[in-house]
Design an enzyme around this catalytic site. Structure first.
Site, PDB file in Angstrom:
ATOM      1  N   HIS A  40       0.766  -1.149  -0.004  1.00 11.54           N
ATOM      2  CA  HIS A  40       0.244  -0.064  -0.163  1.00 11.54           C
ATOM      3  C   HIS A  40       0.788   1.192   0.041  1.00 11.54           C
ATOM      4  CE1 HIS A  40      -4.149  -1.849   0.397  1.00 11.54           C
ATOM      5  NE2 HIS A  40      -3.320  -2.594   0.759  1.00 11.54           N
ATOM      6  N   THR A  41       2.069   1.092  -0.351  1.00 13.07           N
ATOM      7  CA  THR A  41       3.072   2.326  -0.710  1.00 13.07           C
ATOM      8  C   THR A  41       2.855   2.895  -2.315  1.00 13.07           C
ATOM      9  OG1 THR A  41       4.635   0.654  -0.891  1.00 13.07           O
ATOM     10  CG2 THR A  41       4.571   1.851   1.089  1.00 13.07           C
ATOM     11  N   ASP A  42       2.504   2.136  -3.035  1.00 14.32           N
ATOM     12  CA  ASP A  42       2.641   2.409  -4.539  1.00 14.32           C
ATOM     13  C   ASP A  42       1.686   3.672  -4.639  1.00 14.32           C
ATOM     14  OD1 ASP A  42       0.034   0.776  -4.501  1.00 14.32           O
ATOM     15  OD2 ASP A  42       0.703  -0.188  -6.148  1.00 14.32           O
ATOM     16  N   GLY A 128      -7.634 -14.598  -7.879  1.00 21.58           N
ATOM     17  CA  GLY A 128      -8.190 -14.305  -6.241  1.00 21.58           C
ATOM     18  C   GLY A 128      -7.292 -14.680  -5.236  1.00 21.58           C
ATOM     19  N   GLY A 130      -4.313 -12.897  -4.785  1.00 18.85           N
ATOM     20  CA  GLY A 130      -3.497 -11.782  -4.651  1.00 18.85           C
ATOM     21  C   GLY A 130      -2.062 -12.051  -5.313  1.00 18.85           C
ATOM     22  N   LEU A 131      -2.072 -12.752  -6.322  1.00 20.89           N
ATOM     23  CA  LEU A 131      -0.908 -12.691  -7.179  1.00 20.89           C
ATOM     24  C   LEU A 131      -0.858 -12.213  -8.472  1.00 20.89           C
ATOM     25  CD1 LEU A 131      -0.030 -16.663  -6.395  1.00 20.89           C
ATOM     26  CD2 LEU A 131       0.830 -14.731  -5.059  1.00 20.89           C
ATOM     27  N   GLU A 166      -7.077  -0.759 -15.967  1.00 20.40           N
ATOM     28  CA  GLU A 166      -7.612  -1.365 -14.597  1.00 20.40           C
ATOM     29  C   GLU A 166      -8.216  -0.346 -13.923  1.00 20.40           C
ATOM     30  OE1 GLU A 166      -5.506  -4.527 -12.723  1.00 20.40           O
ATOM     31  OE2 GLU A 166      -6.808  -4.641 -10.996  1.00 20.40           O
ATOM     32  N   ASP A 178       1.795  -3.807  -9.488  1.00 22.65           N
ATOM     33  CA  ASP A 178       1.392  -5.064 -10.140  1.00 22.65           C
ATOM     34  C   ASP A 178       1.663  -4.913 -11.579  1.00 22.65           C
ATOM     35  OD1 ASP A 178       0.585  -5.458  -7.808  1.00 22.65           O
ATOM     36  OD2 ASP A 178      -1.788  -5.523  -8.172  1.00 22.65           O
TER      37      ASP A 178
END
Ligand code: GLA
Length: 389
Positions: A40-42, A128, A130-131, A166, A178
């Site tokens: 959650h830094t991006d 689903g 998270g990859l 996205e 990602d």
């Protein structure tokens, strides 16, 4: 994490031939990813350190007249067609095919003459978990269309375009990590990305050479409200940056953290900010250790990252906390949830000869709590998106 690149590519070809009765002109692959650290830094303009997985999504494709696109999915067995009408505005194609239409839309928005195409998709990136199965699909389609159309779009500009697909077409407010990981990663390296400048450095991450392994543990936790909670965390960070009068939380230095926290109105916002500011520093510390060849020493940073996500950012769930605790109790050097949160995967850094012991301990802890059996697979850093043939 077993790699069957040829098998997935063969499946894409079979799907293509079945749908269109011809052979594809080429095949393109893009991987899933895990994030070693920097969560959650991006979208706060900060730092991340993901690496690509050997699991891949493969797109088999061939050109067809401009203005029409058809894509079939091996997974669902569906074939979806759309034309220029559906890619003049976001949201007209929905479901899994929205990632494909979104890429066409974003390319056209950026002024590229996108070739029409027939496409077939096969993948062994689990959905689903998270990859980054969605980024893998976007990147595989994007590289295919760029190649088929001979488009002028260098690799370092591709992540931003896939992210627009996205964010704006699919409608998920994700950051740039990602798409950058699945496009720009290199084998044997983690990708140190400055999400503000998009400058990258490929950091050698030789697990075998160090006698180490990274285990990827699928927590099997259902993604509870993940989309809404992700958007809420992002909104909270943006609100905090505005209150602190900085462009993004990346601009709060660790030395200024206490002052910044004192200026915030409530405990929840203070916790969110503390996570982001300390997490950015943990990425920088991890990179410094890896540059120095001190791979084992990153373990405590991974574990501290997990504690910060659990206690300050509040994005973990009992399944991932259980996996982290059990891995650490069984001797892992460090462990943390990876990805957006509320489920997904945990990664554990372990001595290679301790992999089975740690995996067994996590499985036993899950059985004790009556959670579904987790999958535990070692992962090594793989290459980013590429043309196969
Ligand atoms: C998801 C998003 C990324 C990033 C992570 C959290 O994977 O797609 O942009 O925000 O969550 O680090």
């Amino acid at each position: 994490m077993t790699n069957h690149p040829d098998e997935v590519a063969d499946r894409a070809t079979t799907c293509f031939q079945h749908a269109y009765g011809q052979a594809p002109a080429g095949r393109w692959a893009a991987p899933g990813r895990v994030n070693l650290i920097g969560e959650h830094t991006d979208y706060n303009d900060g730092f991340v350190l993901p690496f690509a997985l050997p699991l891949r999504t493969v797109v088999a494709a061939t050109p067809q007249p401009t203005g029409s696109w058809t894509v079939c999915s091996e997974l669902t067995g569906e074939t979806v067609s759309f034309g220029t009408d559906e890619v003049t505005r976001p949201g007209r194609v929905t479901g899994w095919a929205a990632y494909v239409a979104g890429v066409v839309w974003a390319l056209r928005e950026a002024g590229h003459p996108v070739p029409g195409a027939r496409l077939a998709v096969a993948s062994d990136v689990p959905l689903g978990a998270g990859l980054s199965s969605s980024a893998a699909l976007e990147a595989a389609v994007l590289t295919a269309l760029v190649d088929l159309g001979g488009l002028e779009l260098p690799a370092d500009q591709q992540p931003r375009l896939a992210q627009r697909a996205e964010n704006q077409y699919v409608g998920a407010p994700t950051g740039i990590m990602d798409q950058s990981a699945v496009i720009r990663c290199r084998a044997g390296h983690a990708l140190f990305l400055d999400c503000r400048t998009e400058r990258v450095e490929h950091i050698p991450f030789d697990l075998d050479g160090a006698g180490l392994a990274v285990l990827v543990i699928d927590s099997r936790a259902p993604h509870r409200h993940a989309d809404g909670e992700y958007a809420a965390r992002r909104a909270s960070c943006e609100k905090a940056a505005a209150l602190l009068d900085v462009p993004a939380l990346r601009d709060v230095p660790p030395t200024g953290l206490d002052d910044a926290l004192a200026r915030l109105p409530d405990d929840e916002t203070r916790r969110r900010v503390r996570h982001v500011v300390t997490e950015d520093q943990r990425v920088l510390d991890t990179v410094a250790l890896l540059r120095d060849g001190q791979v084992r020493q990153i373990g405590p940073l991974l574990t501290a990252s997990h504690a910060s996500m659990r206690d300050d950012f509040a994005i973990t769930v009992p399944e991932v906390d259980t996996a982290v605790e059990a891995a650490l109790a069984a001797g892992a050097l460090g462990a943390r949830m990876t990805g957006g949160g509320f489920g997904g995967c945990v990664l554990a850094l372990v001595e290679a000869d301790q992999s089975d012991r740690v995996g067994t301990a996590v499985t036993a802890a899950y059985a004790n709590r009556a959670f579904p059996t987790p999958t535990v697979t070692p992962a090594t850093p793989a290459p980013g998106a590429t043309r196969l043939d």
